[in-house]
Design an enzyme around this catalytic site. Sequence first.
Site, PDB file in Angstrom:
ATOM      1  N   MET B  30       0.847  -1.199   0.000  1.00  0.00           N
ATOM      2  CA  MET B  30       0.000   0.000   0.000  1.00  0.00           C
ATOM      3  C   MET B  30       0.882   1.249   0.000  1.00  0.00           C
ATOM      4  O   MET B  30       0.397   2.352   0.286  1.00  0.00           O
ATOM      5  CB  MET B  30      -0.937  -0.009   1.199  1.00  0.00           C
ATOM      6  CG  MET B  30      -1.894  -1.218   1.184  1.00  0.00           C
ATOM      7  SD  MET B  30      -3.497  -0.879   1.935  1.00  0.00           S
ATOM      8  CE  MET B  30      -3.015  -0.440   3.595  1.00  0.00           C
ATOM      9  N   TYR B  32       4.097   3.990   0.828  1.00  0.00           N
ATOM     10  CA  TYR B  32       4.784   4.588   1.974  1.00  0.00           C
ATOM     11  C   TYR B  32       5.829   3.589   2.456  1.00  0.00           C
ATOM     12  O   TYR B  32       5.846   3.164   3.597  1.00  0.00           O
ATOM     13  CB  TYR B  32       3.799   4.965   3.086  1.00  0.00           C
ATOM     14  CG  TYR B  32       4.239   6.198   3.843  1.00  0.00           C
ATOM     15  CD1 TYR B  32       4.144   7.454   3.248  1.00  0.00           C
ATOM     16  CD2 TYR B  32       4.764   6.109   5.127  1.00  0.00           C
ATOM     17  CE1 TYR B  32       4.571   8.592   3.918  1.00  0.00           C
ATOM     18  CE2 TYR B  32       5.194   7.238   5.802  1.00  0.00           C
ATOM     19  CZ  TYR B  32       5.094   8.479   5.197  1.00  0.00           C
ATOM     20  OH  TYR B  32       5.528   9.607   5.870  1.00  0.00           O
ATOM     21  N   HIS B  37       9.309  -3.391   3.372  1.00  0.00           N
ATOM     22  CA  HIS B  37       8.915  -3.584   1.970  1.00  0.00           C
ATOM     23  C   HIS B  37      10.126  -3.860   1.081  1.00  0.00           C
ATOM     24  O   HIS B  37      10.091  -4.721   0.205  1.00  0.00           O
ATOM     25  CB  HIS B  37       8.214  -2.330   1.421  1.00  0.00           C
ATOM     26  CG  HIS B  37       6.946  -1.961   2.115  1.00  0.00           C
ATOM     27  ND1 HIS B  37       6.821  -0.818   2.875  1.00  0.00           N
ATOM     28  CD2 HIS B  37       5.738  -2.573   2.161  1.00  0.00           C
ATOM     29  CE1 HIS B  37       5.588  -0.741   3.343  1.00  0.00           C
ATOM     30  NE2 HIS B  37       4.913  -1.787   2.938  1.00  0.00           N
ATOM     31  N   LYS B 149       4.975  -9.683   9.654  1.00  0.00           N
ATOM     32  CA  LYS B 149       4.326  -8.805  10.622  1.00  0.00           C
ATOM     33  C   LYS B 149       2.810  -8.928  10.507  1.00  0.00           C
ATOM     34  O   LYS B 149       2.105  -8.941  11.511  1.00  0.00           O
ATOM     35  CB  LYS B 149       4.744  -7.342  10.403  1.00  0.00           C
ATOM     36  CG  LYS B 149       4.459  -6.464  11.611  1.00  0.00           C
ATOM     37  CD  LYS B 149       4.201  -5.029  11.223  1.00  0.00           C
ATOM     38  CE  LYS B 149       2.812  -4.879  10.657  1.00  0.00           C
ATOM     39  NZ  LYS B 149       2.461  -3.544  10.243  1.00  0.00           N
ATOM     40  N   ARG B 187       2.322   2.773   9.375  1.00  0.00           N
ATOM     41  CA  ARG B 187       1.522   3.483  10.374  1.00  0.00           C
ATOM     42  C   ARG B 187       2.371   4.030  11.529  1.00  0.00           C
ATOM     43  O   ARG B 187       1.880   4.858  12.307  1.00  0.00           O
ATOM     44  CB  ARG B 187       0.400   2.586  10.918  1.00  0.00           C
ATOM     45  CG  ARG B 187      -0.721   2.364   9.911  1.00  0.00           C
ATOM     46  CD  ARG B 187      -1.981   1.789  10.558  1.00  0.00           C
ATOM     47  NE  ARG B 187      -3.085   1.708   9.605  1.00  0.00           N
ATOM     48  CZ  ARG B 187      -3.415   0.622   8.899  1.00  0.00           C
ATOM     49  NH1 ARG B 187      -2.730  -0.491   9.047  1.00  0.00           N
ATOM     50  NH2 ARG B 187      -4.443   0.658   8.046  1.00  0.00           N
TER      51      ARG B 187
END
Lengths: 283, 283
Positions: B30, B32, B37, B149, B187
């Site tokens: 998604m 950011y 990643h 995660k 987040r």
Amino acid sequence: METFRSLAQMKEWSRAQITRGETIGFVPTMGYLHEGHLGLMRRARSENSRVIASIFVNPTQFGRNEDFGSYPRDPESDSLKCRQAEVDVLFMPETQDVYNHEFQTYVDVERVSKPLCGKSRPGHFRGVATVVLKLFNMVYPSSAYFGAKDYQQLQVIRSMVKDLNLDVRIVSCPTLREDDGLAMSSRNSYLAPAERAQAVCLFQALQISGELFRNGEKEPMKYIEAMSGRIIREPDADPDYISLVHPETLEDLNVVDESCLAVLAVRIGKTRLIDNMLFEGRA
Amino acid sequence: METFRSLAQMKEWSRAQITRGETIGFVPTMGYLHEGHLGLMRRARSENSRVIASIFVNPTQFGRNEDFGSYPRDPESDSLKCRQAEVDVLFMPETQDVYNHEFQTYVDVERVSKPLCGKSRPGHFRGVATVVLKLFNMVYPSSAYFGAKDYQQLQVIRSMVKDLNLDVRIVSCPTLREDDGLAMSSRNSYLAPAERAQAVCLFQALQISGELFRNGEKEPMKYIEAMSGRIIREPDADPDYISLVHPETLEDLNVVDESCLAVLAVRIGKTRLIDNMLFEGRA
């Protein structure tokens, strides 16, 4: 014709065909094949270099009190018919291979599954969508062939294909009928002779709708009343639904304009039959 | 690196690669992007001849009162990071192309979606499974890479792949952590400095569970009490769940034998964080 029961073997065969540039036409069925199914196979044969037919009585599309256990089966005769229709592969997977004991994933096509048969058969189209997606993922079809008799099923599958970005062309083939107009169906075999005679009422009710449509009738209730009138003339006929809906969304129509689908489900004795007709092209 | 927004272009590119015999490693995100990643991308790079990363903030996996609108986005920086990770194609589809206005098909992975995050985020995993299947059908991956995660997400996707007979290998990559142990997450950027300091409590609670496991503790409640004790020491921490579950079914354990997953979701201020650790190999 080859017959596969193994999922791995089916996948391997199809993958090899695709690598060679062949196109695969796929006819998924629950067996007990009639001329309607064979029509799908012939259409697939005429449009593809390879044809696969599957026979799998799918438990997840039957409700608890429905006829999964007694659904008619005749694998030997089916196999012969597939061979005569020049099918290349008959795929007959085992239930426990299609649904292992940890199975828990379902495909829901929400709006178009809700009305009509979705009301009286909750979970039915969830089972249909799920097994069709699974079969597509075993067979890798270029095109898949479905009969227009199961019109709502066709709309469920079309929506699924579009929404899940599948690369399968969905081909709808016209309903084949007996001489008196009864739509061909494996479930017709349940009908006792007296019931068989009454079963023509579905077709005749639809024909009455066609006449109203051609006469310019705009009021849906007129169609429904006329169809109901024809159905309840038969002593053993008990309508489940009789509706006039939009051909894409399957929502009830408020007014009949350029096109409509007349669709009905009727119990003749203990046998539930469905049929439909699409009317279009009126100004 | 090529950047595609069009679904058709993405499909065409991938299909051409597969025809040439290339293998496609796929990292759906998604955006950011953080080191977690990039670790997935490096792993994909090392195992495949082609690597595709996608950035798509998927509306169907957010609840009504969740952070879809405010989810952090930084496409320019993300694009640079993908380039540096030697990604071949960055796929950034538009929301209205992924979900057209008639969209109505969802994938439900029933049992494994229910507990843990499924309880506090109803519909979340339905959205995840649906978009992942759609993306698979646009990208044709040989292997797809997910971070541990999001452990429950991983189990949902594994079940879906198995149940729907998909040909994608699902690869789980270890959670990457900041120096103090906080699991990397987009987040984390929501956390004010005082919250950031408290956020380490998730990792430390899991470490306490690890100690109990190595000491042979068999009573799940002992783990849960110890983890809760660590969490509630932080003034702004509000646990959503703290559980000890079976690593495959995600069902609560009655007794801790050879393996278990400690898993928790905690609000730090307004930010909901999740983390987990798998303990195994005890006699």
